[in-house]
Design a protein around this motif. Structure first.
Motif, PDB file in Angstrom:
ATOM      1  N   ASN A 112      -2.238   4.409  -3.603  1.00  0.00           N
ATOM      2  CA  ASN A 112      -3.024   5.429  -2.909  1.00  0.00           C
ATOM      3  C   ASN A 112      -2.300   6.762  -2.773  1.00  0.00           C
ATOM      4  O   ASN A 112      -2.945   7.795  -2.575  1.00  0.00           O
TER       5      ASN A 112
ATOM      6  N   LEU B 244      -6.655  -4.379   5.654  1.00  0.00           N
ATOM      7  CA  LEU B 244      -6.050  -5.538   4.999  1.00  0.00           C
ATOM      8  C   LEU B 244      -5.376  -6.445   6.019  1.00  0.00           C
ATOM      9  O   LEU B 244      -5.470  -7.674   5.944  1.00  0.00           O
TER      10      LEU B 244
ATOM     11  N   ILE C 222      -6.475   4.079  -6.404  1.00  0.00           N
ATOM     12  CA  ILE C 222      -7.365   5.010  -5.707  1.00  0.00           C
ATOM     13  C   ILE C 222      -7.438   6.294  -6.539  1.00  0.00           C
ATOM     14  O   ILE C 222      -6.485   7.058  -6.621  1.00  0.00           O
TER      15      ILE C 222
ATOM     16  N   VAL D 235      -1.871  -1.541  -3.873  1.00  0.00           N
ATOM     17  CA  VAL D 235      -2.874  -0.490  -3.692  1.00  0.00           C
ATOM     18  C   VAL D 235      -2.170   0.844  -3.878  1.00  0.00           C
ATOM     19  O   VAL D 235      -1.394   1.286  -3.028  1.00  0.00           O
TER      20      VAL D 235
ATOM     21  N   ILE E 144      -6.819   7.409   3.732  1.00  0.00           N
ATOM     22  CA  ILE E 144      -7.289   6.184   3.079  1.00  0.00           C
ATOM     23  C   ILE E 144      -6.217   5.101   3.092  1.00  0.00           C
ATOM     24  O   ILE E 144      -6.508   3.924   3.349  1.00  0.00           O
TER      25      ILE E 144
ATOM     26  N   THR F 226      -6.701   1.570   4.892  1.00  0.00           N
ATOM     27  CA  THR F 226      -6.678   0.387   4.031  1.00  0.00           C
ATOM     28  C   THR F 226      -5.654  -0.627   4.525  1.00  0.00           C
ATOM     29  O   THR F 226      -5.918  -1.833   4.560  1.00  0.00           O
TER      30      THR F 226
ATOM     31  N   GLU G  60     -12.157   4.629   6.512  1.00  0.00           N
ATOM     32  CA  GLU G  60     -12.532   3.222   6.682  1.00  0.00           C
ATOM     33  C   GLU G  60     -13.585   2.776   5.669  1.00  0.00           C
ATOM     34  O   GLU G  60     -13.652   1.591   5.314  1.00  0.00           O
TER      35      GLU G  60
ATOM     36  N   VAL H 214     -12.003  -1.488  -0.760  1.00  0.00           N
ATOM     37  CA  VAL H 214     -10.799  -2.160  -1.262  1.00  0.00           C
ATOM     38  C   VAL H 214     -10.797  -3.628  -0.846  1.00  0.00           C
ATOM     39  O   VAL H 214     -10.543  -4.532  -1.666  1.00  0.00           O
ATOM     40  N   VAL H 215     -11.081  -3.880   0.415  1.00  0.00           N
ATOM     41  CA  VAL H 215     -11.121  -5.264   0.907  1.00  0.00           C
ATOM     42  C   VAL H 215     -12.204  -6.047   0.164  1.00  0.00           C
ATOM     43  O   VAL H 215     -11.995  -7.203  -0.230  1.00  0.00           O
TER      44      VAL H 215
ATOM     45  N   ALA I  73     -11.549   1.923   2.687  1.00  0.00           N
ATOM     46  CA  ALA I  73     -10.799   0.699   2.985  1.00  0.00           C
ATOM     47  C   ALA I  73     -11.691  -0.530   2.839  1.00  0.00           C
ATOM     48  O   ALA I  73     -11.266  -1.566   2.312  1.00  0.00           O
TER      49      ALA I  73
ATOM     50  N   VAL J 272       0.850  -1.189   0.000  1.00  0.00           N
ATOM     51  CA  VAL J 272       0.000   0.000   0.000  1.00  0.00           C
ATOM     52  C   VAL J 272       0.885   1.238   0.000  1.00  0.00           C
ATOM     53  O   VAL J 272       1.702   1.414   0.911  1.00  0.00           O
TER      54      VAL J 272
END
Length: 265
Positions: free
Chosen positions: A108, A47, A157, A106, A39, A43, A235, A241-242, A238, A32
């Motif tokens: 970001n 994760l 992102i 990721v 974010i 994230t 969150e 993303v998950v 996040a 990440v």
């Protein structure tokens, strides 16, 4: 026993949102960027809670160390400047050296230096292009050979600004539109190889991003706009993303647009 008429097959069972077979990231390796706040930080924590082994990269390594202490799983702290290609390559290699693979990236890291085009400080334009757009491209370039081996995923992102540009956000919107365009080309190139590409486009999120703005009038405008609505929390992004990363392998969630309910555009 009643016999099923010839040629009629039973209807396939479709899993509900709570029934995904691959609803865990246990043992997966994720890198990440921009993980020191907002974010990216949320994230990385989400994760880790989902079972992933997470490498977190940013320029503010002290904040990453604090994040590592809070995360429930194994965290690799990496000081990374995404505008520096060698720094990005080193981060990817350090991740693979530590964990043995890379399953997801990721992207970001980003800055938002909003301002009018007239009389703009064009050094801020350069910073946004180098960080938001080129930085994410450099990370993909470095990570892609490993993601092809693992049949992994890239999460970009982006922003609602990548869809709808507005006054005082021309260059920021251009970088986010560029991320979207790059992601679609990437998707077409690698989807047949099993690599999934996900673009997440948040609306107003309660982060420190607006504090980057150097024009006091524009910063006040952004602050007032955010206060006019129930903004998203890091969150919330996040979780998206998950969600995308825990779909079954045959499911590619290519785009997630997330706005606050109160945001009109």
């Amino acid at each position: 026993m009643a016999r099923r008429p010839s040629g009629i097959r039973p209807a396939p069972h479709h899993a509900s949102l709570g029934e995904h077979v691959n609803n865990t990231l246990e043992g997966k390796v994720v890198l990440v960027t921009g993980a020191s706040s907002g974010i990216g930080r949320a994230t990385a924590l989400a994760l880790s809670k989902a079972g992933a082994r997470v490498a977190v990269g940013a320029r503010r390594a002290d904040r990453l160390k604090e994040l590592a202490q809070e995360a429930p799983g194994e965290i690799l702290v990496l000081e990374v400047d995404v505008t520096d290609q060698q720094s990005v390559r080193d981060a990817v290699e350090a991740t693979v050296d530590r964990f043995g693979a890379l399953d997801a990236l990721v992207n970001n890291a980003g800055v938002m230096l909003s301002g009018m085009i007239l009389n703009a400080d064009t050094a801020e334009w350069t910073r946004m292009v180098e960080t938001n757009l080129l930085g994410s491209m450099y990370a993909v370039h470095a990570a892609l050979p490993h993601l092809l081996r693992s049949k992994g995923a890239v999460v970009q992102i982006s922003s609602t600004s990548g869809r709808i540009s507005s006054a005082a956000s021309g260059v920021y919107a251009a970088t986010k539109s560029g991320i979207n365009a790059f992601a679609e080309a990437l998707r077409q190139e690698v989807t047949a190889e099993g690599v999934r590409v996900v673009v997440v486009e948040p609306g107003f999120v309660s982060t420190e991003l607006t504090s980057h703005i150097t024009d006091p009038a524009i910063q006040t405008m952004a602050k007032n706009m955010a206060e006019s609505m129930r903004t998203l929390q890091p969150e919330d992004i996040a979780g998206a993303v998950v969600y995308a990363l825990t779909q079954p392998e045959h499911v590619a969630v290519n785009e997630i647009l997330i706005r606050p309910t109160d945001q009109t555009r």
